[in-house]
Enzyme design. Structure first.
Site, PDB file in Angstrom:
ATOM      1  N   SER A 286      21.629  24.011  -7.349  1.00 57.84           N
ATOM      2  CA  SER A 286      20.677  23.103  -6.699  1.00 57.84           C
ATOM      3  C   SER A 286      20.294  23.688  -5.351  1.00 57.84           C
ATOM      4  CB  SER A 286      21.325  21.741  -6.481  1.00 57.84           C
ATOM      5  OG  SER A 286      22.443  21.872  -5.621  1.00 57.84           O
ATOM      6  N   ASP A 287      19.111  23.333  -4.875  1.00 61.42           N
ATOM      7  CA  ASP A 287      18.834  23.623  -3.471  1.00 61.42           C
ATOM      8  C   ASP A 287      19.716  22.691  -2.641  1.00 61.42           C
ATOM      9  OD1 ASP A 287      17.811  24.634  -1.110  1.00 61.42           O
ATOM     10  OD2 ASP A 287      15.721  24.450  -1.715  1.00 61.42           O
ATOM     11  N   TRP A 288      19.914  23.030  -1.385  1.00 61.17           N
ATOM     12  CA  TRP A 288      20.909  22.360  -0.557  1.00 61.17           C
ATOM     13  C   TRP A 288      20.627  20.855  -0.407  1.00 61.17           C
ATOM     14  CZ3 TRP A 288      22.032  26.826  -1.878  1.00 61.17           C
ATOM     15  CH2 TRP A 288      23.172  27.506  -1.447  1.00 61.17           C
TER      16      TRP A 288
END
Ligand SMILES: *[C@@H]1O[C@H](CO)[C@@H](O)[C@H](O)[C@H]1NC(C)=O
Ligand SMILES: *[C@@H]1O[C@H](CO)[C@@H](O)[C@H](O)[C@H]1NC(C)=O
Ligand SMILES: *[C@@H]1O[C@H](CO)[C@@H](O)[C@H](O)[C@H]1NC(C)=O
Ligand SMILES: *[C@@H]1O[C@H](CO)[C@@H](O)[C@H](O)[C@H]1NC(C)=O
Ligand SMILES: CC(=O)N[C@H]1CO[C@H](CO)[C@@H](O)[C@@H]1O
Ligand SMILES: CC(=O)N[C@H]1CO[C@H](CO)[C@@H](O)[C@@H]1O
Length: 884
Positions: A286-288
């Site tokens: 996932s992106d942060w």
């Protein structure tokens, strides 16, 4: 990802909202326009069915077979933001079996938040070189630096955004507004990085074409990029397919939604397109802080959540770690899925031989001091040495300078005004000529536009080890330079000598939405396409006073040049893009003619913002609920759009002048692999690792006795009572999870369009090779030429196609006057295909009995295509006007 430091403290302000359940209170789906639909695609395809990954999966299977439940859930999640040292993402380890924490580190242009590293030119600058050798060489150097610092995973390259919206905030991290330029640059970047044993990450999947409203938060879901199937395949997914084909080890999902479903839990996107159709074998992260569900994201194919927290970080809550352990015990996430997740993570690590002598991280993202907190977000943290100041720069400044130099794009050069001679009198205007007076790294995450603009802002940056600014390089070169370090034209400029030259520096900045700079919220929503700090006025004033003006532009993307481009005193314009640390000498080498400029535009420059349809010209603004960003322009972005509406740009995609001139002659077309309308059928998947699917005993999830927990650190264990309770639910099997529609557990054979890394391997068969002789026909200057190949589909083939589309490119070596070089470029089956949404297959409309073939255009810019070859007849001819 979210820029480091900013996100934490910003989000901390939201602390009253924080609860583990909170992330789920955001409605994951709002209504999207009727045409768009996120169909279910289950289950998540197992990894390991592609030959080149076989050995890595065998090793991974052997290791994961020995792992307990809590060990498996530990390696599929970060341990929490600022909890693990030292990287922006740190996964859990299995110390018992020698599987380490993985260090995941920004950025695409250098090791972020570290000292003694190289700050390379940005992606857009690299794209502007149109030079495959440099794209690769920069990747090699980046890979060496990440390895030298002990970073297992390099969070780059960026190909999403592609640059659909000229005002988009992160376009500069990628290589240009065309899928083929993005794809080829990314593949070479990945090859260079991964040959050093560092895992590259292609990001962001997908549709992150603007910054504002991209993130899910307690009050609003991230915007929905509504993209039809053909547009997705032919534009936005294209570079991802090429990256997977190049063997990329990791993929990062985007913050936003696609067709109403968040990318981090979009089953069609991850399971269907990425893992089944493109055959991706590595790990999907996932992106942060973009994960918004636990069970659902696991089922949709996410393998690693970063940095581990819920989307409100720093409270010790996670949707995975201990919750994923619970979800497996209670039967909601099949153990089969967790086994695949863990196997993908471990297989990727083996694939790049990181089990052998990979250095441990020897730097800290959190401090530049020698000593620091080991778990900075924990209130009570032990401290110790965190920085070893390992110098990884080596001679990478050489490739950095070459990229910066070869990217410099000469847009205009009236009367061959450039190059300058060392004896000319020079006055320099603009604060962009000199390094930020407070130091090149004075603004955290480069979130300011002060001094020479070397990179945009946000997480996609690195610290400069030093900054070679243009004014110092000019002074080194000519000694006597008058410098007016101001963006307002000074009143005290005397009457210039007749041959005196004014060099005016202007800039335009952009970055990530977590930080706002001069009222631009990541995207260029405030300054739009105007130069910052009144730069256009500065040029106009200089042009009133001086009869010879050279404009140097440091910019994240296109600008509107109309306020001054036609002024007779504006003799020359150079786009130096975002040069990184080597801004100075790279520029003076061009200004004074040591080398001819050879950069070409990686996007079009229009005469008016409204030359594009509103869907790409404008940013989406605030609305209640989910912002809908509908790609109604379809395939028609950048030059594809301008050609469709017969709109002449100010400077075309691919445009770039030289001090010399080149001819393109003697083209030949050679058929290589005979094509059929549809590709040959794919091969079936090979077997993947198999494990027992029985839910493990609850004891595999228990905290070790008297375990000294660090507050807010994310653990994969559960308290005994909780583990027992979850196990009881799973065992009883009476309480079932509300699975999404279309949920299934039987592995699928995979779609017809799949079959290898990147799709059906036949898509990469070379169909035609084109060669052309490039001759330096000038008499004074040596130079490198850019050869570009664009494909034109036969008319009336049943598909609506852009007039021409870039398909390959090459750069010549330095050619002296009179010298020539034969360059060869290739068209694969994929290059000549369209995505047929009914057949769900790539088809080649220009092949087959009675079909008109394709026209293959060759030249040095999208509007300078004077040579054509015809696949029908095999004939080539020159001296043409071109297709547009
Ligand atoms: C989005 O919706 C369009 C129209 O229904 C469809 O063609 C496309 O495949 C969908 N894409 C994804 C990723 O769900
Ligand atoms: C999870 O990873 C952390 C950090 O490396 C480690 O301290 C912990 O022991 C690991 N947990 C398990 C179950 O192995
Ligand atoms: C299992 O645990 C997960 C994580 O807490 C939860 O979301 C899910 O609803 C639980 N399933 C059942 C059947 O209780
Ligand atoms: C093109 O080909 C012809 C015939 O083979 C040759 O005479 C000529 O020199 C070539 N031109 C260039 C520029 O290479
Ligand atoms: C060679 C070099 O640049 N070394 C630097 C590494 O980082 C430390 C701390 O910032 C500097 O003091 C060194 O000069
Ligand atoms: C703490 C640590 O592992 N430091 C290492 C950093 O990298 C250098 C060079 O690779 C090693 O020598 C250090 O041991």
């Amino acid at each position: 990802m979210v820029s480091h430091t900013s996100a934490s403290w910003l989000l901390l302000l939201l602390s009253p909202f924080a609860s583990p359940a909170l992330a789920r209170n955001v409605s994951p789906r709002d209504a999207v326009p009727a045409k768009y639909h996120a169909a279910p695609y289950y289950p998540a395809p197992h990894g390991g069915w592609i030959g080149s990954w076989k050995e890595a999966y065998e090793k991974a299977h052997a290791l994961v077979s020995q792992m307990t439940l809590a060990e498996k859930t530990n390696i599929t999640s970060g341990v929490g933001m600022y909890m693990g040292t030292p990287c922006v993402g740190n996964s859990g380890s299995v110390d018992r079996l020698g599987f380490p924490q993985l260090c995941l580190q920004d950025s695409a242009l250098g090791v972020a938040s570290a000292d003694n590293v190289t700050a390379f030119p940005a992606g857009i600058t690299t794209g502007a070189t149109w030079d495959k050798a440099l794209m690769y060489a920069r990747g090699v150097a980046l890979g060496k630096e990440f390895r030298g610092k002990g970073a297992n995973v390099h969070l780059g390259p960026t190909v999403g955004p592609i640059g659909r919206k000229p005002l988009g905030g992160r376009n500069w991290e990628g290589f240009g507004a065309d899928p083929v330029l993005q794809a080829k640059a990314a593949a070479l970047h990945i090859k260079g990085v991964q040959e050093q044993g560092v895992i590259a990450t292609i990001k962001h999947l997908i549709g992150n074409e603007q910054e504002m409203f991209r993130m899910y938060n307690p009050l609003q879901p991230g915007y929905s990029a509504n993209i039809d199937d053909r547009t997705l395949h032919e534009l936005y997914l294209w570079p991802f397919a090429e990256a997977v084909h190049a063997g990329v080890g990791a993929v990062m999902t985007a913050y936003n939604a696609v067709n109403g479903s968040a990318c981090s839990q979009h089953s069609t996107l991850i399971n269907g397109l990425l893992k089944d159709e493109l055959g991706f074998q590595g790990m999907v992260m996932s992106d942060w802080l973009s994960q918004i569900s636990g069970v659902d994201s696991a089922l949709a194919g996410l393998d690693l959540n970063m940095p581990g927290d819920t989307n409100i970080p720093l409270f010790g809550y996670s949707l995975w770690q201990y919750e994923l352990t619970r979800s497996v015990l209670n039967g909601s996430v099949p153990l089969d899925r967790l086994n695949d997740m863990a196997t993908r993570v471990v297989a990727t690590w083996y694939k790049f031989n990181q089990d052998k002598d990979f250095p441990r991280p020897n730097f800290s993202s959190n401090t530049r001091a020698r000593d620091g907190l080991l778990h900075p977000a924990a209130v009570l943290s032990p401290s110790g040495q965190v920085n070893w100041f390992v110098n990884v720069q080596n001679d990478h400044n050489v490739v950095a300078r070459q990229v910066a130099q070869d990217a410099i794009t000469l847009l205009k050069n009236d009367g061959s005004f450039l190059p300058l001679s060392n004896t000319q009198k020079i006055s320099v205007f603009g604060t962009d000529a000199q390094v930020n007076p407070s130091g090149p790294n004075a603004c955290a995450n480069r979130a300011c536009n002060r001094g020479t603009l070397g990179m945009g802002w946000g997480s996609g940056v690195a610290d400069y080890p030093y900054f070679d600014d243009p004014i110092s390089a000019l002074k080194r070169r000519v000694g006597d330079v008058k410098f007016y370090n101001t963006d307002t034209f000074p009143g005290d400029v005397g009457k210039p000598a007749a041959d005196e030259v004014a060099i005016v520096f202007i800039s335009s900045d952009a970055g990530e939405n977590t930080l706002t700079v001069e009222n631009n919220h990541g995207d260029r929503d405030s300054d739009k396409l105007a130069a910052w700090h009144g730069g256009d006025k500065l040029v106009q004033k200089a042009a009133e006073k001086f009869s010879n003006v050279v404009v140097v532009v440091h910019t994240v993307g296109p600008l509107n040049l109309e306020p001054w481009i036609d002024l007779p005193s504006v003799k020359s314009v150079l786009f130096a893009h975002l040069p990184g640390q080597e801004a100075g000498e790279s520029l003076t080498n061009i200004l004074f003619g040591d080398a001819s400029p050879c950069g070409h535009l990686p996007y079009s420059i229009t005469k008016s913002a409204s030359d594009y349809p509103a869907s790409i010209a404008n940013l989406k603004t605030f609305t209640f609920g989910q912002v809908q960003d509908t790609y109604s322009e379809g395939l028609y972005i950048d030059y594809r759009s301008l050609h469709k509406t017969s709109t002449s740009p100010r400077y075309a995609f691919g445009h770039g002048l030289s001090y010399t001139t080149f001819s393109f002659t003697n083209a030949t077309l050679r058929p290589i692999t005979p094509l059929t309308f549809s590709p040959p059928p794919r091969a079936p998947k090979s077997p993947t690792p198999s494990y027992s699917s029985t839910i493990p005993p609850a004891s595999e999830a228990y905290y070790p006795p008297n375990f000294p927990k660090i507050w807010r650190y994310l653990y994969s264990w559960l308290p005994t009572t909780e583990a027992d309770a979850a196990y009881a639910i799973g065992k009883a099997g009476t309480k079932t999870y509300p699975y999404p529609d279309g949920y299934a557990t039987e592995q699928r054979p995979g779609p017809a369009a799949g079959g290898g890394e990147g799709g059906n391997p036949a898509l990469w068969d070379v169909a035609w090779e084109v060669s052309v002789t490039v001759n330096n026909v000038g008499s004074k200057f040596a130079g490198k030429a850019s050869a570009q190949v664009y494909l034109q589909h036969p008319a009336g083939n049943g598909y609506d196609n852009p007039v021409v589309q870039l398909r390959d490119f090459e750069k010549t070596r330095v050619l002296k006057p009179g010298e020539s070089q034969v360059v060869t470029m290739r068209l694969t089956r994929r290059d000549v295909s369209v995505w047929d949404v009914v057949r769900q297959e790539w088809v080649a409309p220009g092949v087959g009995e009675g079909k008109d073939g394709y026209t293959v255009w060759i030249g040095e810019a999208s509007d300078r295509l004077g040579v054509a070859c015809y696949t029908g007849s095999g004939r080539c001819e020159g001296g043409l006007k071109g297709p547009v």
